[in-house]
Write a protein that holds these residues in place. Structure first.
Motif, short mmCIF file in Angstrom:
data_model
loop_
_atom_site.label_atom_id
_atom_site.label_comp_id
_atom_site.label_asym_id
_atom_site.label_seq_id
_atom_site.Cartn_x
_atom_site.Cartn_y
_atom_site.Cartn_z
N THR A 1 0.85 -1.20 0.00
CA THR A 1 0.00 0.00 0.00
C THR A 1 0.89 1.24 0.00
O THR A 1 2.11 1.15 -0.15
CB THR A 1 -0.91 0.03 1.25
N GLY A 2 0.28 2.37 0.20
CA GLY A 2 1.03 3.63 0.23
C GLY A 2 2.19 3.61 1.22
O GLY A 2 3.31 4.03 0.90
N THR B 1 -4.09 14.30 2.99
CA THR B 1 -5.44 13.75 2.89
C THR B 1 -6.21 13.83 4.21
O THR B 1 -7.44 13.74 4.21
CB THR B 1 -5.36 12.28 2.43
N ASP C 1 5.63 12.68 -0.31
CA ASP C 1 4.52 11.74 -0.21
C ASP C 1 3.45 12.23 -1.19
O ASP C 1 2.74 13.20 -0.93
CB ASP C 1 3.99 11.76 1.24
N GLN D 1 -4.26 2.73 -4.72
CA GLN D 1 -5.73 2.75 -4.69
C GLN D 1 -6.37 4.12 -4.60
O GLN D 1 -7.55 4.22 -4.36
CB GLN D 1 -6.21 1.87 -3.53
N LYS D 2 -5.63 5.19 -4.79
CA LYS D 2 -6.27 6.50 -4.80
C LYS D 2 -6.34 6.98 -6.26
O LYS D 2 -7.16 6.47 -7.01
CB LYS D 2 -5.55 7.45 -3.84
C1 LIG Z 1 -3.63 7.27 2.08
C2 LIG Z 1 -2.39 7.97 2.38
C3 LIG Z 1 -1.27 7.29 2.92
C4 LIG Z 1 -1.32 5.83 3.32
O1 LIG Z 1 -1.60 4.97 2.25
P1 LIG Z 1 -2.01 3.43 2.51
O2 LIG Z 1 -2.32 2.95 1.14
O3 LIG Z 1 -3.16 3.42 3.46
O4 LIG Z 1 -0.83 2.73 3.07
C5 LIG Z 1 -0.11 8.02 3.12
N1 LIG Z 1 -0.03 9.33 2.81
C6 LIG Z 1 -1.08 10.01 2.29
C7 LIG Z 1 -0.91 11.45 1.96
C8 LIG Z 1 -2.27 9.35 2.07
O5 LIG Z 1 -3.31 10.01 1.56
#
Ligand SMILES: *Cc1c(COP(=O)(O)O)cnc(C)c1O
Length: 415
Positions: free
Chosen positions: A74-75, A165, A190, A216-217
């Motif tokens: 994931t992120g 976010t 990030d 996934q975003k």
């Molecule tokens: C969603 C998000 C994350 C974490 O991503 P995951 O896919 O939940 O691990 C980190 N940084 C930002 C800015 C995010 O929007």
């Protein structure tokens, strides 16, 4: 002796993913995921798919960085890879204006802490070499804030979330990159929320040497597929000198499976770990969709639909405090203040997946990731109004829908 645990088959319902992420995974992505054959991680078509993903990812990110690939997970997996080059004792400045940049700050404090500093507070280390610059929730990190902090602290690294976010705020990427370049600091960004939503090319920000996003975003793939990352040659050269304490997320080692060896593209990946044919197929399709629709086209569409949603919730008496085109962060009308969690829980219980903020203050977050059409926005607006009305808001939904329709007509006419 304990009872043997056994359960019926797991059923998970379909919901409207109207939060900050995951976004609505595209049907084409789900189809590729489910249609991939059983093939191992060194199968020729899997390796070819990974090379094609790497090349498409460079287009999506707007970069010539050789070290551009996906980190499985994931992120946070991508961010762990991004921050891997930060070593104990390294001087780091981190800008924090919400939940996610806050966790980035924690990650960097863990990585930059000396053994002694980590042992002193293992879950929340406070290393002397890391400066956390806190910007209040609901505000953006500006060029002036970055400049002042980098002028004061003689840092090796600086880190910022492009789009925070948690509070729905866009931070000044240009200001960050310029200040990093001026002070010869390596910027780390990030870009989890912004990649695939805003039209930008990472190579236009030369002060930034490492980037990480998520599957996934904005990229609209499934979570736990691939988190895009990209590193400049300078980052990689620095890493070659210092090394880092991870095998799996080592940017140089991980890149090998994507056909990046000794700083060059090679025709075929080399084993790093057991990649999944399903994940590769899904990621490949998500990148194809992004490039077919174009990053610029999608960015324009987000701005267009967010304006409609923002107008509708504002007309309901909510106050929007965000400025991200994929997410609306709002305060409820005064008479419903304090009932945010109740509202979010009611909506979520009916399959309408909106979110609260995850750190103080409590606000409501409504996202539109891959929900870029009038029907989807109208559905979101009506569900939200119905939930508010249940709590006594007295919104005239007939008038609200007329207004929304009118908004779409004028927006279309203005195109
Ligand atoms: C969603 C998000 C994350 C974490 O991503 P995951 O896919 O939940 O691990 C980190 N940084 C930002 C800015 C995010 O929007």
């Amino acid at each position: 002796m304990t009872e043997a645990a056994f359960f019926p088959q797991l059923e998970i319902p379909n919901t409207i993913a109207a939060g900050p992420g995951p976004g609505h995974t595209d049907a084409r992505v789900l189809d590729r995921f489910a249609s991939a054959g059983m093939a191992d991680h060194m199968h020729a078509d899997v390796l070819r798919g990974m090379i094609e993903c790497k090349l498409m990812l460079r287009s999506v990110m707007g970069t010539r960085n050789i070290h551009t690939f996906g980190v499985a997970g994931t992120g946070w997996s991508g961010l762990d890879c991004l921050f891997s080059a930060v070593m104990p004792g390294d001087r780091v400045v981190v800008f924090v204006n919400g939940t996610f940049s806050g966790i980035d700050g924690l990650t960097l404090r863990m990585k930059a802490a000396t053994a002694k500093e980590l042992a002193a507070s293992p879950m929340d280390p406070q290393p002397a070499s890391v400066k956390i610059v806190t910007v209040p929730h609901g505000q953006s990190v500006t060029a002036e804030i970055v400049e002042a902090a980098l002028a004061e602290h003689n840092a090796k690294w600086a880190a910022m979330a492009h789009w925070e976010t948690g509070s729905g705020r866009i931070n000044d990427l240009r200001g960050f990159s310029d200040a990093c370049a001026r002070h010869d600091v390596m910027g780390l960004v990030d870009a989890v929320s912004s990649l695939g939503v805003e039209d930008f090319r990472i190579d236009d920000y030369p002060g930034v040497h490492g980037w990480a996003s998520c599957p996934q975003k904005g990229i609209c793939c499934l979570p736990l597929t691939y988190a895009p990352v990209s590193f400049t040659d300078r980052y990689i050269a620095n890493l070659r000198q210092t090394g880092c304490r991870t095998f799996v997320h080592h940017p140089i080692l991980e890149a090998r499976h994507w056909g990046i060896v000794e700083g060059k593209d090679v025709g075929k990946g080399v084993y790093h770990r057991t990649h999944s044919a399903y994940a590769v197929a899904a990621f490949h399709e998500a990148l194809r969709i992004t490039l077919q629709q174009t990053v610029a086209g999608r960015a324009k569409s987000y701005v267009f639909h967010e304006a409609a949603l923002r107008d509708a919730v504002t007309a309901m008496g909510c106050k929007v405090t965000s400025n991200m085109p994929s997410l609306v962060v709002l305060n409820l009308p005064n008479k419903l203040a304090g009932r945010e969690m109740e509202l979010v829980q009611t909506c979520r219980a009916s399959g309408f997946g909106i979110w609260p903020t995850l750190s103080e203050p409590v606000q409501v977050r409504i996202g539109i990731l891959n929900l870029l059409n009038q029907n989807a926005i109208t559905d979101i607006v009506n569900r939200f109004a119905a939930a508010l009305n249940k709590m006594g808001a007295e919104i005239d939904t007939g008038r609200m829908n007329e207004r929304l329709e009118q908004h779409y007509q004028t927006l279309v006419a203005a195109e």
